[in-house]
Enzyme design. Structure first.
Site, PDB file in Angstrom:
ATOM      1  N   ASP A 145       0.825  -1.208   0.000  1.00  0.00           N
ATOM      2  CA  ASP A 145       0.000   0.000   0.000  1.00  0.00           C
ATOM      3  C   ASP A 145       0.857   1.256   0.000  1.00  0.00           C
ATOM      4  OD1 ASP A 145      -2.304  -1.505   0.006  1.00  0.00           O
ATOM      5  OD2 ASP A 145      -2.596  -1.385   2.177  1.00  0.00           O
ATOM      6  N   GLU A 290      -4.062  -9.287  26.747  1.00  0.00           N
ATOM      7  CA  GLU A 290      -4.485  -7.924  26.432  1.00  0.00           C
ATOM      8  C   GLU A 290      -4.111  -6.968  27.559  1.00  0.00           C
ATOM      9  OE1 GLU A 290      -8.558  -5.327  25.555  1.00  0.00           O
ATOM     10  OE2 GLU A 290      -8.681  -7.501  25.831  1.00  0.00           O
ATOM     11  N   HIS A 375      -6.384 -22.422  10.691  1.00  0.00           N
ATOM     12  CA  HIS A 375      -6.577 -23.125  11.957  1.00  0.00           C
ATOM     13  C   HIS A 375      -5.802 -24.441  12.015  1.00  0.00           C
ATOM     14  CE1 HIS A 375      -9.984 -20.357  12.671  1.00  0.00           C
ATOM     15  NE2 HIS A 375      -9.782 -20.659  13.938  1.00  0.00           N
TER      16      HIS A 375
END
Length: 573
Positions: A145, A290, A375
């Site tokens: 990009d 987290e 997976h």
């Protein structure tokens, strides 16, 4: 591995019922908190010190704690290979696709090695590599990009594009970021770079200086101890719940002979509790990971200009209540593994779609295949994925054809009777997913079928019945007639409500028509689009054949040959 590091975990394993590697994983999350606290205190003006600290912490986890020397090699091959592709093929439109195939193929080797070893409780490099595949494939797209003009980029691409390749030190630190190294969450390089150089914490000019988030001394990273500790407490609660429930509701409970007198409902309850216990483990792990990211500052996601409240949800990966209270498939999947949902959306689903075109069947199929392949290769994964597509379609049919009866035809607001529909939807969703995810837990094909057999394949029966019901044109026509009659009596026209079709419930991940965790929002629509594409290709081929003559020459060439033949005869005469 450090000497005697395994001893305390082996002793504790017998007491709590978890494997030593699982306990070491929990220990690594706990250790991440003091390490993240130290990392946060590295001077903002010395990003190279932060990088060295991160790299040292990541290598300690891999080698000192888990002795994953082969894992270090795996990460080195994946990261250096991706960087080399980005460096030498930067301007090639094929670069991100080559990197994607390279990363997925490399991960497939690790997945198959783990599968053949047949020790799911052991911690190997595959978990970390799955996270790394998301980070590095996104990195390749961000680099690509960076070579495009801005008018060809979306706002998301502009915020993530990489115009200049990072230094090796920055890149290695991004790869080995220890709070999320083993289980995620994943994040893009520009997010990491904004955290390293502290530009992430720039406060917009429109925010009142009095509402800027508080920091310590001259540090730019806002105080994050309280939200981090809340995540840690939540994670430990879920882990404690898992360790206690796992004694009765491990995956073996699905395969062992049920107790004498255990009826159908008790077996269904056992299957549901096995699924809940497994989810509790992931809730705990993801919350703790987290929380350590938040403590380091990487979870920062801006400040509310009105209230001055700091948001720390940048790396949120799970919403337990969103999963446990979900009333439809989209909400259930959308609140689970949310960062994988984002990766599949921004770097698979939207990337296989040509510019200025709407995503269709091919985008949905590519996302589905990628999610399944990512997976691993246990047969249980594919049983779950394939059956989930049928469940998704049946649930969508119920939402479209039954749910409107519980909404006011004029205002589209819920009627008093909708609470019964909501309860039935919640119960059906939870029990169906308890059945659906059982193969994801036991993994093997024979074990998956045995687990389903113990509960008489109940979800297959209910899903099949729903599929057959809505396949009958008479049933659909009758429901349509009653809805039209109901709306006509209310003095309005029948219209499809936004609440009926836009039930993504995905926490902002994707729209109503986008796949969630690779599962299509509307499999029937995708199938119709596939047949339509096939018909169009056949029609194009037939049109090309019509342009050809009987001997295979183009029609205009035959006309030219005929004219030359006539001219030749004229000359002869």
């Amino acid at each position: 591995m450090l000497p005697y590091i395994n001893k305390p975990f082996e002793l504790l394993s017998g007491a709590v019922g978890a494997s030593p590697d699982e306990l070491k994983l929990i220990f690594s999350f706990l250790l991440s908190y003091p390490l993240a606290g130290l990392l946060k205190r590295v001077p903002d003006a010395r990003p190279e010190y932060k990088n060295l600290f991160i790299i040292s912490g990541g290598l300690f986890y891999l080698v000192g704690l888990f002795s994953l020397w082969t894992g270090v090699r795996t990460i080195f091959i994946a990261s250096t290979g991706t960087y080399a592709l980005a460096y030498y093929l930067r301007t090639s439109p094929y670069m991100p696709w080559i990197a994607f195939v390279f990363l997925m193929s490399h991960m497939a080797v690790s997945q198959l090695t783990r599968q053949f070893a047949d020790n799911p409780a052991a911690i190997d490099i595959t978990g970390a590599q799955m996270v790394l595949v998301m980070k590095l494939s996104a990195f390749a797209w961000n680099v690509a990009d960076g070579t495009l003009p801005e008018d060809q980029l979306s706002d998301f691409q502009k915020s993530r594009r990489i115009i200049k390749l990072p230094s090796f030190l920055d890149y290695a630190s991004y790869v080995l970021f220890f709070p999320s190294l083993l289980t995620g969450p994943a994040f893009d390089y520009n997010e990491f770079r904004g955290w390293i150089d502290c530009t992430m914490f720039d406060v917009p000019a429109n925010i009142d200086p009095a509402k800027k988030p508080p920091t310590r001394k001259k540090r730019r990273i806002p105080r994050s101890g309280t939200p981090a500790m809340l995540k840690l407490a939540s994670g430990l609660t879920w882990v404690f719940l898992f360790l206690n429930l796992n004694r009765w509701y491990s995956g073996d409970a699905l395969l062992s002979d049920p107790p004498a007198g255990a009826g159908f409902l008790r077996r269904v309850f056992t299957m549901h509790m096995v699924g809940f216990t497994t989810r509790a483990k992931y809730y705990g792990v993801w919350f703790m990971a987290e929380g350590s990211c938040i403590l380091a500052g990487l979870g920062y996601n801006g400040v509310d200009p009105v209230t001055g409240k700091v948001s720390w949800n940048r790396l949120q990966n799970i919403s337990p209540w969103g999963v446990e209270l979900a009333q439809n498939c989209r909400a259930y999947l959308g609140h689970w593994n949310m960062n994988t949902n984002k990766w599949l959306r921004y770097y698979i689903y939207l990337r296989v779609t040509p510019r200025n075109r709407k995503p269709g069947f091919r985008a949905s199929m590519a996302t589905f295949v990628t999610s399944a392949f990512w997976h691993g290769f246990y047969p249980g994964y594919y049983l779950t994925f394939v059956f989930a597509s049928f469940v998704q379609q049946t649930a969508k049919n119920f939402r479209r054809n039954v749910r409107p009866f519980f909404l006011d035809p004029v205002t589209q607001k819920p009627l008093p009777s909708k609470k019964y529909y909501d309860f039935a939807s919640w119960l059906a969703t939870q029990l169906t997913f308890s059945f659906l995810v059982a193969p994801f837990i036991v993994l093997r094909l024979d074990a998956s079928l045995l687990a389903w057999q113990r509960v008489y394949y109940y979800a297959i029966g209910t899903t099949g019945a729903g599929t057959v019901l809505f396949a009958w044109p008479a049933v659909r026509a009758e429901l349509r007639r009653r809805l039209e009659e109901r709306t006509r009596e209310a003095g309005v026209r029948l219209q499809r409500s936004a609440s009926t079709d836009s039930l993504s419930g995905a926490g902002g991940v994707g729209g109503a028509q986008e796949p969630v965790l690779g599962l299509s929002a509307d499999p029937a629509r995708d199938l119709d689009e596939a047949f339509q594409e096939i018909r169009e290709e056949v029609e194009k081929a037939q049109a090309r054949l019509k342009e050809l003559g009987h001997d295979g020459a183009p029609a205009h060439a035959q006309a030219v040959a005929a004219a030359l033949e006539i001219e030749g005869k004229k000359k002869e005469s």
